[in-house]
Design an enzyme around this catalytic site. Structure first.
Site, PDB file in Angstrom:
ATOM      1  N   GLY A 207      11.375  37.308  34.194  1.00  0.00           N
ATOM      2  CA  GLY A 207      12.777  37.640  34.008  1.00  0.00           C
ATOM      3  C   GLY A 207      13.569  37.423  35.284  1.00  0.00           C
ATOM      4  N   HIS A 429      50.084  33.029  39.161  1.00  0.00           N
ATOM      5  CA  HIS A 429      48.751  32.527  38.791  1.00  0.00           C
ATOM      6  C   HIS A 429      48.002  33.559  37.929  1.00  0.00           C
ATOM      7  CE1 HIS A 429      44.948  30.233  39.770  1.00  0.00           C
ATOM      8  NE2 HIS A 429      44.445  31.393  39.377  1.00  0.00           N
ATOM      9  N   GLU A 430      47.958  34.795  38.406  1.00  0.00           N
ATOM     10  CA  GLU A 430      47.195  35.824  37.677  1.00  0.00           C
ATOM     11  C   GLU A 430      47.852  36.142  36.330  1.00  0.00           C
ATOM     12  OE1 GLU A 430      44.289  36.454  38.437  1.00  0.00           O
ATOM     13  OE2 GLU A 430      44.347  35.645  40.465  1.00  0.00           O
TER      14      GLU A 430
HETATM   15 ZN    ZN Z   1      42.612  31.947  38.746  1.00  0.00          ZN
END
Ligand code: ZN
Ligand code: ADP
Ligand code: MG
Length: 609
Positions: A207, A429-430
């Site tokens: 894993g 942008h955000e």
């Molecule tokens: Zn971004």
């Protein structure tokens, strides 16, 4: 002197003191004690005393004469005198009716003499030598191992020492179930041998890192209450050729003496790498070690009661011979936890810290898809550290949420200097990400938007959290994910008409998804369901490598680009048609720096005005 500092010193020190005391006693005190009772007289006095009949007994030694005489009060006194060359002495004593004898010089037996003069000093010097060597070994640390030739350093863990049980391992129910059988067998082998069932000799835990493989092995030891030998693969690979093989031999010898028991080899890929895939010239030492391991695993019967556990996160590199039936033929996958597993792991670790009343571990589990057990343990610990930093005595939900972000994006850089112009770009942008996500049907809800920069280099981020656990990704979801990722840059274009370097990470991620859609998920029309890439290294970052001709590779690029272009266009369309909202929300984010999911949705639904 600080006793705790060097606990060995006192013992050694007391020996020296004891020896000193004995020495002083022997050389000074004993003789004076003797002298007090013995009176020295001259030879004439001795003769007079003999003649006067005061002397009772005489002992003639090599160079002196000791005698006892009675004084006026009747007390017996011991005298000594030098021995003269007196041929008449015997007659005199005989005539005076004195008991007399010549002492036979005491001679030690030759054996005792030999022991005293040869063996004792030798033992003494060997002792000192050993002591110095030990000190030296401790000083130079690692080299000390080289001197204990072929002795394995396998630590023996017995139940009480690991102190870890299955309760400490959350989630991983399949793995626990598979291992439960082995524990049961070690408790009561007869139950299995009666029916004729053979328990597997070797069990391989595979894993990704941090999913609890080592923890599980320790828990098996804790549960089964048998001796537990644990060694890491790298410990086999030694500085001297042949040492690894010797260690393997030694480990199995010890284990067989202690059977029933468990041998745990952690990170087995260090020695178990496929022999053919070796570098030029191969690695003889590792190969020898592996061969010895194979031999030893064949060397004992399954009903001996020795079960070998091994852990690795690179099972594909292991030598085939190691995996054949009779060796590590059982494989227990230890996968990244799902939503339920993550919540359970958080619960286990949350027990170790003081919690406030507002804790919702399910929310944290939902916010951390793809996190390993180690990540989750770390999140809880970071939260506790934050609580201490803020002078609280318990952990709140906000601590946990903040530490999720710390683990994902690093710490906040509150005092980073960012110009107003850049801040505006970042905010657009955000909001671009968030707005596109909100307008798409298959995109996860927005949980948080922030423009506080992070130590990871992120200048802001938009966090999305799925309602439930997503195991499969549909084509629509993949496309929406790409569109959302491209929404940041698209907002810069739509609102400001400029483009910046801030989208590099978004672009990389979007391209990765688009590419995987073409090469692995069969989501492009052009290639239908043809596999174009293989993933080696499934548990460590999924390195994919192309398995196609150069022409096809060029077509793959075309196909990938097509997907990205379509998504980019879509993002721009969404933002253009919601331009008012884009400006309004960006203004809000600039004011507040951080928006929660609820605040964002409220502002989104508010009529533009
Ligand atoms: Zn971004
Ligand atoms: P690996 O799989 O790399 O050997 P470890 O067993 O060393 O991972 O896990 C590291 C740490 O992560 C553990 O000490 C434990 O604190 C935490 N952890 C991982 N998985 C779990 C789990 N399933 N339950 C509880 N804690 C876990
Ligand atoms: Mg491990």
């Amino acid at each position: 002197m600080d006793l705790k500092d060097n606990p060995k010193k006192p013992l050694y020190f007391y020996y020296l003191i004891a020896m000193g005391i004995i020495l002083i006693f022997n050389t000074f005190i004993l003789p004076t004690l003797m002298k007090m009772q013995i009176t020295q007289v001259d030879y004439g006095t001795f003769l007079k005393l003999v003649e006067s009949g005061h002397v009772e007994s005489v002992e003639v030694q090599d160079d002196l004469i000791a005698f006892t005489a009675v004084d006026e009060t009747g007390r017996e006194i011991v005298f000594v005198t030098g021995r003269m060359d007196d041929p008449d002495l015997v007659n005199r004593l005989y005539n005076a009716d004195v008991q007399f004898t010549k002492v036979i010089p005491r001679e030690n037996s030759p054996l005792v003499n030999f022991l005293l003069s040869w063996i004792l000093p030798m033992v003494f010097f060997i002792g000192i030598g050993q002591f110095l060597i030990k000190r030296l070994q401790n000083r130079i640390g690692g080299l000390g191992n080289a001197m204990s030739f072929g002795k394995s350093n396998a630590k023996i863990y017995v139940e009480a020492q690991t102190g870890i049980s299955f309760d400490d391992v959350a989630g991983q129910d399949e793995a626990k179930e598979a291992l439960q059988e082995i524990i049961d067998y070690l408790h009561d082998p007869a139950k299995y041998t009666e029916i004729g069932a053979k328990i597997p000799k070797g069990v391989l835990l595979v894993g990704p890192p941090g999913t609890g493989k080592t923890l599980l092995a320790k828990a098996v030891a804790g549960e089964s209450k048998v001796p537990f030998f644990s060694i890491s693969g790298s410990e086999f690979v030694e500085m001297f050729v042949g040492m690894g093989a010797a260690r393997v031999r030694d480990l199995f010898k010890q284990a067989q003496e202690k059977a029933p028991c468990i041998v745990f080899i952690d990170e087995i890929d260090t020695i178990g790498k496929s022999r053919s895939s070796g570098q030029l010239g191969g690695n003889d030492e590792r190969e020898q070690t592996l061969n010895q391991l194979l031999t030893e695993m064949d060397g004992f019967e399954a009903d001996k009661g020795v079960v070998i556990l091994a852990a690795t996160n690179r099972p594909e590199t292991l030598d085939k011979a190691l995996l054949r039936p009779g060796r590590f033929d059982r494989r227990v996958p230890v996968e990244l936890p799902d939503l339920q597993g993550r919540e359970a792991i958080l619960k286990v670790h949350a027990q170790k810290v003081k919690l406030g009343s507002d804790i919702d571990l399910n929310a944290i589990a939902r916010a951390t898809p793809g996190a390993s057990g180690a990540d989750l343990a770390n999140i809880i610990n970071e939260a506790a550290l934050r609580a201490v930093r803020l002078g609280r005595t318990y952990v709140t939900q906000s601590d946990l949420e903040e530490s999720v972000e710390v683990v994902i994006a690093g710490y906040e850089r509150k005092n980073a200097v960012i110009s107003m112009k850049d801040k505006l770009t970042i905010a657009y942008h955000e909001i671009g990400h968030a707005l596109v996500a909100a307008k798409l049907k298959h995109s996860a809800p927005v949980h948080k938007i922030t423009i506080i920069p992070r130590t990871s280099g992120a200048l802001g981020f938009t966090m999305q959290i799925d309602e439930g656990e997503k195991i499969l990704m549909s084509k629509d979801e993949a496309l929406d994910r790409i569109t959302t990722l491209l929404g940041g840059r698209s907002a810069e274009e739509v609102a400001l008409g400029t483009i910046t370097s801030g989208a590099a990470n978004d672009i990389e991620q979007a391209t990765k998804i688009a590419r995987a859609m073409v090469t692995r998920f069969g989501m492009s029309d052009e290639f239908d369901m043809m596999a174009l890439e293989t993933v080696s290294n499934r548990y460590l970052g999924e390195d994919a490598s192309l398995i196609v001709s150069a022409e096809t590779a060029a077509k793959i690029d075309e196909e990938t680009l097509k997907i990205i272009k379509v998504c980019h266009q879509r993002a721009i369309e969404i933002l253009e048609s919601n331009k008012e909202k884009l400006h309004q929300l960006t203004k809000l984010l600039l004011e507040r720096e951080t928006l929660s999911g609820a605040e964002f949705i409220a502002a989104l639904e508010e009529p533009v005005g």
